[in-house]
Design an enzyme around this catalytic site. Sequence first.
Site, mmCIF file in Angstrom:
data_model
loop_
_atom_site.group_PDB
_atom_site.id
_atom_site.type_symbol
_atom_site.label_atom_id
_atom_site.label_comp_id
_atom_site.label_asym_id
_atom_site.label_seq_id
_atom_site.Cartn_x
_atom_site.Cartn_y
_atom_site.Cartn_z
ATOM 1 N N LYS A 185 -49.059 -1.203 32.425
ATOM 2 C CA LYS A 185 -48.242 -1.967 33.367
ATOM 3 C C LYS A 185 -48.486 -3.463 33.182
ATOM 4 C CE LYS A 185 -47.257 -2.266 38.358
ATOM 5 N NZ LYS A 185 -47.452 -3.724 38.521
ATOM 6 N N GLN B 195 -53.909 3.826 39.320
ATOM 7 C CA GLN B 195 -53.831 2.543 38.610
ATOM 8 C C GLN B 195 -55.223 2.008 38.359
ATOM 9 O OE1 GLN B 195 -54.546 -0.582 40.452
ATOM 10 N NE2 GLN B 195 -54.390 -1.797 38.577
ATOM 11 N N TYR C 296 -49.781 -12.818 52.094
ATOM 12 C CA TYR C 296 -50.286 -11.937 51.034
ATOM 13 C C TYR C 296 -49.186 -11.005 50.523
ATOM 14 C CZ TYR C 296 -52.849 -8.051 48.916
ATOM 15 O OH TYR C 296 -53.284 -7.073 48.062
ATOM 16 N N HIS D 100 -45.791 -8.564 37.541
ATOM 17 C CA HIS D 100 -46.664 -8.445 38.715
ATOM 18 C C HIS D 100 -45.989 -9.021 39.960
ATOM 19 C CE1 HIS D 100 -50.880 -7.084 39.290
ATOM 20 N NE2 HIS D 100 -50.763 -7.696 40.453
ATOM 21 N N ARG E 164 -46.462 -12.726 40.857
ATOM 22 C CA ARG E 164 -47.730 -13.153 41.465
ATOM 23 C C ARG E 164 -48.755 -13.620 40.433
ATOM 24 N NH1 ARG E 164 -48.552 -10.943 46.625
ATOM 25 N NH2 ARG E 164 -50.726 -10.418 46.259
ATOM 26 N N ARG F 80 -51.792 -18.293 43.699
ATOM 27 C CA ARG F 80 -50.943 -17.884 44.824
ATOM 28 C C ARG F 80 -51.164 -18.828 45.994
ATOM 29 N NH1 ARG F 80 -52.811 -11.583 43.898
ATOM 30 N NH2 ARG F 80 -52.316 -11.578 41.660
#
Length: 395
Positions: free
Chosen positions: A262, A139, A36, A286, A289, A176
Amino acid sequence: MIGDFRFRLNGATPPLSVDDWRERARGRVPRMVWAYIENGADDERTLQENQAAYRDWYLNQRVLAGVADVDLTVTIAGTRLDLPIVLAPTGLAGAAHWHGDLGAARAAERNGTRLVLSSASSYSIEEVGRGTEEHHWFQLYPWRDRRLIGSLMDRARDSGFTALFVTVDVPVYGNRLRERRTGMAIPPTLTPARILDAARRPRWIYGYLRHRRTTLRNLIPDDARVSEVESVEIQSENLTADIGWGDLEWIRSRWNGPLYVKGVLHPDDAERVVDLGVDGVVVSNHGGRQLNAVPPAIRALPAVAERIGHRADVLVDGGIRSGTDVIIALALGARACLIGRPLVYGLAGGGTRGVAAVLAILREEMIRGLTLMGTPTVKDLGPDSLSPARRPTLT
């Protein structure tokens, strides 16, 4: 208590670089947690190139400059920082170490900077607000449920968070593969083998069982008994692929403080974001990812900085592993950098003190680098501070 963690090095050399902290972290967490932390999307091309792209540049050294003191201070979101490095929002930080987001925020304060608290944090907005001395930043994902995101904004404001960072590059999750292969998919899946692997990390498993900081605390009521899997499912159910400019306009109208977006890579998007009244952008993919095969963030940075740098703050994240990398990013137009994986390396390897140590290493590397370059302040950095390391290919 968080902040009272003590290193027990048993005579070993302490970590001296971010890479050292990475190696320390790797041995402290189960394999599925490490996947992860480290993985990217698909074949991880962008993940790998994020870091490699910093090698495209050499620092220009000037001698006999008489630099006795180096000034690293910058101002972001109206806040003076002693270090041009901000801790990036990292979801489920408590999976790396139970100190999690609260420990990271306290480490940031020790180094004169701030944490951007993730919507998917392991400590709630209120817990971090009560447990820190400085105001930090929050965020937000532009999720489907406006009542939910409106509530998160209200909670952040009421808890003393003064700036909002809206992440716009996750309409769906990236592919992922390492997460999926090790059980950290959506939702996570456990097997006897994975449980046994976790049990082989007694320090980690003790923190997990004792403190249970692996749920997304902002998405569940304080008194609810919700599992890790259920809390992650709540987040995934709120993703919406049809987010658009109207969603950002609505967030801007509802948040009256500094607002940053972002996940911007294209200068046209950056310009439109600023036209909507946003105070800055974070040039970011990111951490590799999300969409694979997009440009490394550091290569996208100069065009964005040239387009909007005179109107708004330009920040960058992705691939930063040293103070030299930060210097390069600032020279290419960033006002400051965000770090995600280095934060988690420190957290996994040493909790609050580990994060503080990572920031201290980056500060030391920056001071040393700027002194050797003959550059007394980060404000003096610019394109003439660098030379291209590779000649362009002629066609």
